[in-house]
Design a protein around this motif. Sequence first.
Motif, PDB file in Angstrom:
ATOM      1  N   VAL A 166     -22.262  60.156  21.922  1.00  0.00           N
ATOM      2  CA  VAL A 166     -22.012  61.576  22.130  1.00  0.00           C
ATOM      3  C   VAL A 166     -20.933  61.772  23.192  1.00  0.00           C
ATOM      4  O   VAL A 166     -20.815  60.979  24.131  1.00  0.00           O
ATOM      5  N   LEU A 167     -20.154  62.826  23.006  1.00  0.00           N
ATOM      6  CA  LEU A 167     -19.132  63.228  23.974  1.00  0.00           C
ATOM      7  C   LEU A 167     -19.012  64.744  23.928  1.00  0.00           C
ATOM      8  O   LEU A 167     -19.283  65.357  22.882  1.00  0.00           O
ATOM      9  N   PRO A 168     -18.601  65.376  25.034  1.00  0.00           N
ATOM     10  CA  PRO A 168     -18.325  66.815  24.981  1.00  0.00           C
ATOM     11  C   PRO A 168     -17.297  67.131  23.894  1.00  0.00           C
ATOM     12  O   PRO A 168     -16.310  66.382  23.723  1.00  0.00           O
ATOM     13  N   ALA A 169     -17.530  68.213  23.165  1.00  0.00           N
ATOM     14  CA  ALA A 169     -16.599  68.601  22.094  1.00  0.00           C
ATOM     15  C   ALA A 169     -15.184  68.794  22.651  1.00  0.00           C
ATOM     16  O   ALA A 169     -14.198  68.485  21.972  1.00  0.00           O
ATOM     17  N   ASN A 170     -15.095  69.249  23.898  1.00  0.00           N
ATOM     18  CA  ASN A 170     -13.772  69.459  24.521  1.00  0.00           C
ATOM     19  C   ASN A 170     -12.989  68.165  24.704  1.00  0.00           C
ATOM     20  O   ASN A 170     -11.780  68.192  24.938  1.00  0.00           O
ATOM     21  N   ASN A 171     -13.698  67.033  24.674  1.00  0.00           N
ATOM     22  CA  ASN A 171     -13.021  65.745  24.874  1.00  0.00           C
ATOM     23  C   ASN A 171     -12.376  65.218  23.597  1.00  0.00           C
ATOM     24  O   ASN A 171     -11.638  64.229  23.658  1.00  0.00           O
TER      25      ASN A 171
ATOM     26  N   ARG B 124     -17.986  74.321  14.296  1.00  0.00           N
ATOM     27  CA  ARG B 124     -18.029  73.901  12.888  1.00  0.00           C
ATOM     28  C   ARG B 124     -16.689  73.333  12.424  1.00  0.00           C
ATOM     29  O   ARG B 124     -16.638  72.514  11.503  1.00  0.00           O
ATOM     30  N   ALA B 125     -15.592  73.783  13.077  1.00  0.00           N
ATOM     31  CA  ALA B 125     -14.269  73.297  12.680  1.00  0.00           C
ATOM     32  C   ALA B 125     -14.128  71.791  12.877  1.00  0.00           C
ATOM     33  O   ALA B 125     -13.295  71.140  12.244  1.00  0.00           O
ATOM     34  N   LEU B 126     -14.938  71.234  13.777  1.00  0.00           N
ATOM     35  CA  LEU B 126     -14.853  69.791  14.059  1.00  0.00           C
ATOM     36  C   LEU B 126     -15.705  68.951  13.120  1.00  0.00           C
ATOM     37  O   LEU B 126     -15.490  67.734  12.994  1.00  0.00           O
ATOM     38  N   MET B 127     -16.667  69.575  12.454  1.00  0.00           N
ATOM     39  CA  MET B 127     -17.627  68.827  11.623  1.00  0.00           C
ATOM     40  C   MET B 127     -16.900  67.979  10.577  1.00  0.00           C
ATOM     41  O   MET B 127     -16.029  68.464   9.862  1.00  0.00           O
ATOM     42  N   GLY B 128     -17.296  66.710  10.519  1.00  0.00           N
ATOM     43  CA  GLY B 128     -16.734  65.808   9.518  1.00  0.00           C
ATOM     44  C   GLY B 128     -15.337  65.303   9.819  1.00  0.00           C
ATOM     45  O   GLY B 128     -14.797  64.470   9.083  1.00  0.00           O
ATOM     46  N   LYS B 129     -14.761  65.748  10.914  1.00  0.00           N
ATOM     47  CA  LYS B 129     -13.393  65.341  11.260  1.00  0.00           C
ATOM     48  C   LYS B 129     -13.369  63.930  11.864  1.00  0.00           C
ATOM     49  O   LYS B 129     -14.300  63.499  12.526  1.00  0.00           O
ATOM     50  N   ARG B 130     -12.254  63.258  11.635  1.00  0.00           N
ATOM     51  CA  ARG B 130     -12.041  61.939  12.219  1.00  0.00           C
ATOM     52  C   ARG B 130     -11.410  62.162  13.602  1.00  0.00           C
ATOM     53  O   ARG B 130     -10.383  62.838  13.727  1.00  0.00           O
ATOM     54  N   VAL B 131     -12.038  61.613  14.620  1.00  0.00           N
ATOM     55  CA  VAL B 131     -11.619  61.934  15.993  1.00  0.00           C
ATOM     56  C   VAL B 131     -11.559  60.701  16.891  1.00  0.00           C
ATOM     57  O   VAL B 131     -12.179  59.678  16.604  1.00  0.00           O
ATOM     58  N   VAL B 132     -10.796  60.858  17.979  1.00  0.00           N
ATOM     59  CA  VAL B 132     -10.929  59.994  19.153  1.00  0.00           C
ATOM     60  C   VAL B 132     -11.375  60.897  20.284  1.00  0.00           C
ATOM     61  O   VAL B 132     -11.367  62.128  20.153  1.00  0.00           O
ATOM     62  N   GLY B 133     -11.783  60.287  21.431  1.00  0.00           N
ATOM     63  CA  GLY B 133     -12.322  61.126  22.505  1.00  0.00           C
ATOM     64  C   GLY B 133     -11.939  60.637  23.882  1.00  0.00           C
ATOM     65  O   GLY B 133     -11.965  59.427  24.159  1.00  0.00           O
ATOM     66  N   GLU B 134     -11.586  61.576  24.747  1.00  0.00           N
ATOM     67  CA  GLU B 134     -11.316  61.234  26.148  1.00  0.00           C
ATOM     68  C   GLU B 134     -12.617  60.806  26.810  1.00  0.00           C
ATOM     69  O   GLU B 134     -13.683  61.375  26.532  1.00  0.00           O
ATOM     70  N   ILE B 135     -12.548  59.820  27.673  1.00  0.00           N
ATOM     71  CA  ILE B 135     -13.762  59.146  28.115  1.00  0.00           C
ATOM     72  C   ILE B 135     -14.376  59.748  29.378  1.00  0.00           C
ATOM     73  O   ILE B 135     -15.524  59.480  29.685  1.00  0.00           O
ATOM     74  N   ASN B 136     -13.607  60.585  30.115  1.00  0.00           N
ATOM     75  CA  ASN B 136     -14.138  61.209  31.335  1.00  0.00           C
ATOM     76  C   ASN B 136     -14.827  62.528  30.974  1.00  0.00           C
ATOM     77  O   ASN B 136     -14.190  63.430  30.435  1.00  0.00           O
ATOM     78  N   CYS B 137     -16.106  62.633  31.290  1.00  0.00           N
ATOM     79  CA  CYS B 137     -16.875  63.830  30.978  1.00  0.00           C
ATOM     80  C   CYS B 137     -17.101  64.566  32.285  1.00  0.00           C
ATOM     81  O   CYS B 137     -17.714  64.021  33.207  1.00  0.00           O
TER      82      CYS B 137
END
Lengths: 317, 317
Positions: free
Chosen positions: B116-121, B67-80
């Motif tokens: 979609v991306l893993p939350a860890n990314n 829930r801490a990530l909800m609505g946050k502005r993010v970038v994401g690492e591309i290797n899953c």
Amino acid sequence: MQAVRFDSQLHVVTNQPVPMVPKGEALLRVRQVGVCSTDIEITRGYMGFSGTLGHEFVATVEQCEDRALMGKRVVGEINCVCTSCDMCVGGLSNHCRNRTVLGIVNRDGCFAEFCVLPANNLHVLPDQVDDDMAVFVEPLAAAVQVTKQVRMDSKTFVTVVGGGRLGLLVAQVVNNLGVPVRVIGRDAAKLSLCERWQIRSRHVKDIQPRKDQDVVIDCTGSSDGLELAMQLVRPRGTLVLKSTFVPTRPLNLAPIVVDEINVIGSRCGPFAAAIQLMADRAIDVTSLISRRFKLDQAPAAIEHAQKPGVLKVLMRG
Amino acid sequence: MQAVRFDSQLHVVTNQPVPMVPKGEALLRVRQVGVCSTDIEITRGYMGFSGTLGHEFVATVEQCEDRALMGKRVVGEINCVCTSCDMCVGGLSNHCRNRTVLGIVNRDGCFAEFCVLPANNLHVLPDQVDDDMAVFVEPLAAAVQVTKQVRMDSKTFVTVVGGGRLGLLVAQVVNNLGVPVRVIGRDAAKLSLCERWQIRSRHVKDIQPRKDQDVVIDCTGSSDGLELAMQLVRPRGTLVLKSTFVPTRPLNLAPIVVDEINVIGSRCGPFAAAIQLMADRAIDVTSLISRRFKLDQAPAAIEHAQKPGVLKVLMRG
């Protein structure tokens, strides 16, 4: 004197003048020489060399300012350096900007009755290293060089691609360090030597590359070999390029980037270490001798060295 | 939803289903994307990818277990990654044997309304990094990766070959470390940015390669670039290969062996370091923006990104 010269064509001449001996250099009476893949490449136009061929030899010192060397049985490092350029001053004299290289760059080679080299390049041979072994000092030093550039231990999985002259020397040197090593080749007769040395070997047809080797050493000098090497090495692994070649087709180098491979070029190596390995009987080189020729049969000898199943070809005057 | 799909041809579709969200992953509402050379390569058949293109993005988290990530502005690492193969366990998860890669390998990319991306990314962006900067996090991280792989200091002479998107990021990152760096390129307009950053630059026509650079970083993705790089790097120097490409002609790789060059492949890098560099205003990325397109103009945008003088092309829904 007799000499094997290349000048867009290969000739055996008998009227080549005995070379002048510059200050600091020694005149060497050649006892025996070996044919290397580089010699073969040169006869195909590599390096644009013209002059007397050959860089693997054992000789007797015939003339030298240093009296201690006179009459000694020696081998010689092939890079002749200026001692004053940035590479020499920086301790990388094998990469001297102004170097000549015996039988390869701007210096007549050893496929002759006599050749000259700087006295500093010479290594006196111990009695345990006979003339047959001695012609392998230069290629064995090149094999040793790999172990000076890449850290390997009993937990490092190493594959040597190429079961030819150089590959079999590299595999023995790596094996001698207690590193698990495997040779992949195309020629069953050559690979059978590995069994004698208790080194694992596989025919290239039986290989399923799985990108799982820590270190892959490409000794094939071919596009196919390099492509296989890129499929064998693990991500972030090390690929040693040991032989120069001119590819005949475009190579997909993307695996180097995608798998973040570390490619290390490797050339000449330490003569003293190679001589010691031979004196200690740690490396078997004489099993690599396939056939002997007279120097005046050089064209046939170089032709023979390119045949399947043939390892080292030697010549004597 | 709208999506830019490649399947041997490029299509903008409007009926692509919003992706399902696997356990551990997050649904991202894409805010802005960047066009990378890899996207262009893919439209030429590289990687044999089919699906939604794109891997440079900034997004808002729309759905996520955390829930801490909800609505946050993010970038994401591309290797899953799988977290269980030998690479993952060994700390090299970017080289996961079972990985999917956003818009590149077996995973729909970000040229769409949602991905979609893993939350860890995911990396939450600080306010100082706006949406224009954020799309550069992925390529800037790739640029930072070079400095993680190769030791450089104020005495290391570095040349970046290629004055394009990636080259200009790499040059800034190296320059920011106080390392003397020079960019060689073909496009005067692009190179003029270097002046603004007080980075030396030269047109490729004005270069006399002298094999004197300690480190050469090839960001050209071309055979010509790699050949030039091999002529610039000093013996025993380091050549970083930063971009994948399929050569169209045979390349002479002999300099790697003769000069004992260390070639290092380099791919994805650390996002956190890239975000910090931007937050600190240490790297100027927004000057690289050449033009903005709407997502449904993707074919024109990708076409434009290949034109001379064009650096980064952005798209929004």
